[in-house]
Design a protein around this motif. Sequence first.
Motif, mmCIF file in Angstrom:
data_model
loop_
_atom_site.group_PDB
_atom_site.id
_atom_site.type_symbol
_atom_site.label_atom_id
_atom_site.label_comp_id
_atom_site.label_asym_id
_atom_site.label_seq_id
_atom_site.Cartn_x
_atom_site.Cartn_y
_atom_site.Cartn_z
ATOM 1 N N GLN A 122 49.761 -2.250 10.405
ATOM 2 C CA GLN A 122 48.630 -2.113 12.068
ATOM 3 C C GLN A 122 47.310 -1.163 10.508
ATOM 4 O OE1 GLN A 122 50.630 1.796 13.053
ATOM 5 N NE2 GLN A 122 50.258 0.425 15.446
ATOM 6 N N VAL A 123 47.591 -1.068 8.817
ATOM 7 C CA VAL A 123 46.521 -0.806 8.697
ATOM 8 C C VAL A 123 46.447 -2.434 7.490
ATOM 9 C CG1 VAL A 123 45.344 0.489 6.273
ATOM 10 C CG2 VAL A 123 46.264 0.944 8.604
ATOM 11 N N GLN A 124 45.296 -2.783 7.279
ATOM 12 C CA GLN A 124 45.433 -3.609 5.730
ATOM 13 C C GLN A 124 44.082 -3.402 4.766
ATOM 14 O OE1 GLN A 124 44.010 -4.139 9.561
ATOM 15 N NE2 GLN A 124 46.459 -4.680 10.017
ATOM 16 N N VAL A 125 44.611 -3.727 4.073
ATOM 17 C CA VAL A 125 43.630 -3.090 2.497
ATOM 18 C C VAL A 125 43.235 -4.883 1.549
ATOM 19 C CG1 VAL A 125 43.804 -2.150 0.539
ATOM 20 C CG2 VAL A 125 45.485 -0.990 2.172
ATOM 21 N N VAL A 126 41.598 -4.681 1.296
ATOM 22 C CA VAL A 126 41.909 -5.837 0.672
ATOM 23 C C VAL A 126 40.771 -5.685 -0.658
ATOM 24 C CG1 VAL A 126 40.461 -8.487 0.715
ATOM 25 C CG2 VAL A 126 42.177 -7.344 2.935
ATOM 26 N N GLU A 127 41.580 -5.772 -1.837
ATOM 27 C CA GLU A 127 40.803 -4.891 -2.751
ATOM 28 C C GLU A 127 39.576 -7.523 -3.276
ATOM 29 O OE1 GLU A 127 45.123 -3.950 -3.754
ATOM 30 O OE2 GLU A 127 44.311 -6.002 -3.402
ATOM 31 N N SER A 128 39.027 -6.743 -3.866
ATOM 32 C CA SER A 128 37.803 -7.461 -4.358
ATOM 33 C C SER A 128 37.172 -6.891 -5.545
ATOM 34 C CB SER A 128 36.722 -8.141 -3.197
ATOM 35 O OG SER A 128 36.203 -6.780 -2.953
ATOM 36 N N GLY A 129 36.391 -8.024 -6.308
ATOM 37 C CA GLY A 129 36.048 -7.975 -7.834
ATOM 38 C C GLY A 129 36.374 -8.128 -8.644
ATOM 39 N N GLY A 130 37.305 -8.745 -9.035
ATOM 40 C CA GLY A 130 37.819 -8.928 -10.284
ATOM 41 C C GLY A 130 37.714 -10.083 -10.811
ATOM 42 N N PHE A 170 43.814 6.738 11.240
ATOM 43 C CA PHE A 170 43.877 7.954 11.595
ATOM 44 C C PHE A 170 43.096 9.165 11.200
ATOM 45 C CE2 PHE A 170 45.456 11.829 13.952
ATOM 46 C CZ PHE A 170 45.051 12.263 14.508
ATOM 47 N N THR A 171 43.893 9.673 9.615
ATOM 48 C CA THR A 171 43.723 10.122 8.804
ATOM 49 C C THR A 171 43.427 9.580 7.708
ATOM 50 O OG1 THR A 171 45.987 11.496 8.755
ATOM 51 C CG2 THR A 171 43.681 11.971 10.147
ATOM 52 N N ILE A 172 42.968 9.703 6.559
ATOM 53 C CA ILE A 172 43.404 9.277 5.069
ATOM 54 C C ILE A 172 43.469 10.609 4.700
ATOM 55 C CG2 ILE A 172 42.200 8.600 3.183
ATOM 56 C CD1 ILE A 172 39.921 7.503 5.512
ATOM 57 N N ASN A 173 44.829 10.305 3.667
ATOM 58 C CA ASN A 173 45.727 11.394 2.379
ATOM 59 C C ASN A 173 45.096 11.341 1.373
ATOM 60 O OD1 ASN A 173 46.550 12.221 4.743
ATOM 61 N ND2 ASN A 173 48.615 12.472 3.677
ATOM 62 N N ALA A 174 44.759 9.858 1.146
ATOM 63 C CA ALA A 174 44.243 9.496 -0.227
ATOM 64 C C ALA A 174 44.136 8.007 -0.931
ATOM 65 C CB ALA A 174 45.369 9.846 -1.819
ATOM 66 N N MET A 175 43.426 7.850 -1.972
ATOM 67 C CA MET A 175 43.381 6.550 -2.476
ATOM 68 C C MET A 175 43.500 6.571 -3.795
ATOM 69 S SD MET A 175 39.679 6.935 -0.427
ATOM 70 C CE MET A 175 39.896 8.786 -0.118
ATOM 71 N N GLY A 176 44.056 5.219 -4.245
ATOM 72 C CA GLY A 176 44.187 5.271 -5.189
ATOM 73 C C GLY A 176 43.555 3.869 -5.910
ATOM 74 N N THR A 184 46.416 5.935 1.544
ATOM 75 C CA THR A 184 47.843 6.814 1.806
ATOM 76 C C THR A 184 46.617 7.219 3.439
ATOM 77 O OG1 THR A 184 48.686 7.215 -0.083
ATOM 78 C CG2 THR A 184 49.780 8.667 1.743
ATOM 79 N N VAL A 185 47.440 6.598 4.450
ATOM 80 C CA VAL A 185 47.302 6.983 5.440
ATOM 81 C C VAL A 185 48.252 7.408 6.245
ATOM 82 C CG1 VAL A 185 44.758 5.746 5.396
ATOM 83 C CG2 VAL A 185 45.903 5.367 6.825
ATOM 84 N N ARG A 186 47.564 8.245 7.320
ATOM 85 C CA ARG A 186 48.177 8.550 9.001
ATOM 86 C C ARG A 186 47.894 7.236 10.652
ATOM 87 N NH1 ARG A 186 49.950 13.785 10.375
ATOM 88 N NH2 ARG A 186 51.366 12.523 12.152
ATOM 89 N N SER A 187 48.374 6.269 10.570
ATOM 90 C CA SER A 187 47.798 5.665 11.333
ATOM 91 C C SER A 187 48.174 6.018 13.150
ATOM 92 C CB SER A 187 48.618 3.952 11.214
ATOM 93 O OG SER A 187 49.972 4.237 12.077
ATOM 94 N N LEU A 194 50.970 9.951 15.952
ATOM 95 C CA LEU A 194 52.462 10.008 16.280
ATOM 96 C C LEU A 194 53.323 10.277 14.725
ATOM 97 C CD1 LEU A 194 52.937 9.468 19.738
ATOM 98 C CD2 LEU A 194 52.482 11.430 19.231
ATOM 99 N N ARG A 195 52.186 9.608 13.514
ATOM 100 C CA ARG A 195 53.169 9.078 12.261
ATOM 101 C C ARG A 195 52.890 10.203 11.354
ATOM 102 N NH1 ARG A 195 51.512 3.542 14.975
ATOM 103 N NH2 ARG A 195 53.527 2.504 16.066
ATOM 104 N N PRO A 196 54.087 9.523 9.872
ATOM 105 C CA PRO A 196 53.774 10.592 9.057
ATOM 106 C C PRO A 196 53.057 9.791 8.469
ATOM 107 C CG PRO A 196 56.110 8.812 9.244
ATOM 108 C CD PRO A 196 55.350 9.580 10.041
ATOM 109 N N ALA A 197 52.009 10.383 7.483
ATOM 110 C CA ALA A 197 51.948 9.327 5.993
ATOM 111 C C ALA A 197 52.643 7.922 5.302
ATOM 112 C CB ALA A 197 50.942 10.290 5.441
ATOM 113 N N TYR A 198 51.739 6.882 5.231
ATOM 114 C CA TYR A 198 52.002 6.064 5.255
ATOM 115 C C TYR A 198 51.824 5.349 3.677
ATOM 116 C CZ TYR A 198 54.926 2.010 5.147
ATOM 117 O OH TYR A 198 55.862 0.604 5.227
ATOM 118 N N GLU A 199 51.957 4.429 3.171
ATOM 119 C CA GLU A 199 50.891 3.662 2.422
ATOM 120 C C GLU A 199 50.874 2.310 1.570
ATOM 121 O OE1 GLU A 199 52.861 6.560 -1.803
ATOM 122 O OE2 GLU A 199 53.510 4.554 -2.002
#
Length: 121
Positions: free
Chosen positions: A1-9, A29-35, A98-101, A104-109
Amino acid sequence: QVQVVESGGGLVQPGGSLTLSCAASGNIFTINAMGWYRQAPGKQRELVAGMTSGGSTNLADSVKGRFTISRDNAKNTVYLQMNNLEPEDTAVYYCKWTVRSSILRPAYEYWGRGTQVTVSS
């Protein structure tokens, strides 16, 4: 449900600079952290820089004073500004959100697939 894409290397010379970008999309839904993490061949993956939803940051000792983590909330994008790069910084860099989608769902990486950074003369 969540897609993450890096770029710039890419390939840079020692002492050079590079900025990595990481965009998250989908059901956020909510953002807990980024890293940002990195992994060199034969080595364990290590945390490079992290940021909480409140803006608190932490950096690995090896990159303090050289790297900066920042974000653009409007674009759901986190950045890693890398200055004065060293050959030891060579690795595949991975982005993690690390977000909640859903409420009803807990945070997920959610991890990106990685982007290669090579520092060499």
